[in-house]
Enzyme design. Structure first.
Site, short mmCIF file in Angstrom:
data_model
loop_
_atom_site.label_atom_id
_atom_site.label_comp_id
_atom_site.label_asym_id
_atom_site.label_seq_id
_atom_site.Cartn_x
_atom_site.Cartn_y
_atom_site.Cartn_z
N PRO A 9 -10.38 -2.24 -3.08
CA PRO A 9 -11.57 -2.42 -1.79
C PRO A 9 -10.83 -2.15 -0.40
CG PRO A 9 -11.59 -4.40 -3.05
CD PRO A 9 -10.33 -3.69 -3.74
N ASN A 10 -11.67 -1.32 0.20
CA ASN A 10 -11.47 -1.17 1.66
C ASN A 10 -10.31 0.18 1.87
OD1 ASN A 10 -13.31 -2.76 2.84
ND2 ASN A 10 -11.98 -4.58 2.10
N ARG A 17 -9.59 2.82 9.33
CA ARG A 17 -9.52 1.22 9.29
C ARG A 17 -8.31 0.78 9.92
NH1 ARG A 17 -7.56 -1.98 3.83
NH2 ARG A 17 -8.29 -3.99 4.79
N TYR A 22 -2.38 -0.17 9.43
CA TYR A 22 -2.59 0.66 8.14
C TYR A 22 -2.02 2.02 8.23
CZ TYR A 22 -4.71 -3.41 6.06
OH TYR A 22 -5.06 -4.85 5.81
N ASN A 73 -2.43 -0.72 -5.24
CA ASN A 73 -2.82 -1.53 -3.83
C ASN A 73 -4.07 -2.17 -4.36
OD1 ASN A 73 -3.25 -2.45 -1.36
ND2 ASN A 73 -2.61 -0.87 -0.54
N ALA A 76 -7.72 -6.75 -0.72
CA ALA A 76 -7.92 -8.33 -0.47
C ALA A 76 -7.99 -8.78 -1.78
CB ALA A 76 -9.25 -8.44 0.32
N HIS A 79 -5.17 -11.19 -3.20
CA HIS A 79 -5.28 -12.50 -2.76
C HIS A 79 -6.01 -13.60 -3.65
CE1 HIS A 79 -2.86 -10.64 0.24
NE2 HIS A 79 -4.05 -9.97 0.78
N GLU A 97 2.90 -3.44 -7.73
CA GLU A 97 2.10 -3.99 -6.77
C GLU A 97 2.79 -3.45 -5.54
OE1 GLU A 97 1.87 -8.21 -6.38
OE2 GLU A 97 1.01 -8.22 -4.38
N HIS A 99 1.69 -2.84 -1.05
CA HIS A 99 0.84 -2.87 0.09
C HIS A 99 1.51 -1.91 1.21
CE1 HIS A 99 -0.96 -6.37 -1.65
NE2 HIS A 99 0.29 -6.62 -2.11
N SER A 101 0.78 -2.76 4.51
CA SER A 101 1.56 -3.90 5.48
C SER A 101 2.54 -4.82 4.97
CB SER A 101 0.29 -4.55 6.21
OG SER A 101 -0.36 -5.26 5.23
N ARG A 106 1.78 -11.38 8.21
CA ARG A 106 0.54 -11.42 8.48
C ARG A 106 -0.10 -12.98 8.31
NH1 ARG A 106 -2.77 -6.30 6.37
NH2 ARG A 106 -4.11 -7.22 8.13
#
Ligand code: DQA
Length: 147
Positions: A9-10, A17, A22, A73, A76, A79, A97, A99, A101, A106
């Site tokens: 997502p996103n 974004r 990012y 990736n 969200a 989490h 996995e 990411h 960032s 964070r």
């Protein structure tokens, strides 16, 4: 190697974004650069906002066969998605996995990944290069006979 690059997502919004977090590259830029950097490998790219579609994609490539690894990736979902974790556990293809960032630098809710324990490893914080490092991790595993 045949590698699935799977984005959750996103991540379709990359480039627009939160560029300060990012970066400025779009997902298409990242995917194109991966293909260009590793011409010896064949890539499939898939992104969805939908958790179920990601699970179905993982099961589809597992059943189809011929894939050597997944660079994931999960956005969200990283989490909180126990369903995604269970899907990764349910397949034999190794999943790295990644990411963009550094999730540990964070907000606290991002420090916890529910999928890390069932992934082959985690790469976080190197921007678009995280995906490249993910591919290199899969190559290393394959050369050690771990994929
Ligand atoms: C992300 C980090 C996640 O916490 C976030 O929800 C994302 C992107 C990253 O690539 O840095 O959507 O996975």
């Amino acid at each position: 190697m045949s590698i699935l690059v799977l984005n959750g997502p996103n991540l379709s919004r990359l480039g627009k974004r939160e560029p300060e977090v990012y970066g400025n590259k779009t997902l298409d830029d990242i995917n194109r650069e991966l293909s260009e950097s590793f011409p010896e490998h064949s890539f499939e790219f898939f992104q969805s906002e939908d958790e179920g579609a990601l699970l179905e994609k993982l099961f589809h490539i597992e059943d189809k066969g011929g894939y050597h690894g997944v660079v994931l990736n999960a956005g969200a979902l990283t989490h909180y998605s126990i369903a995604l974790r269970d899907a990764i556990s349910a397949i034999t293809i190794p999943v790295v996995e990644v990411h963009l960032s550094n999730i540990y630098a964070r907000e606290e809710f991002r420090h916890k990944s529910v999928i890390s324990a069932v992934c082959a490893g985690v790469i976080s914080g190197f921007g678009a290069n995280s995906y490249h490092l993910g591919v290199r991790a899969l190559m290393g595993m394959a050369s050690q006979g771990r994929s």
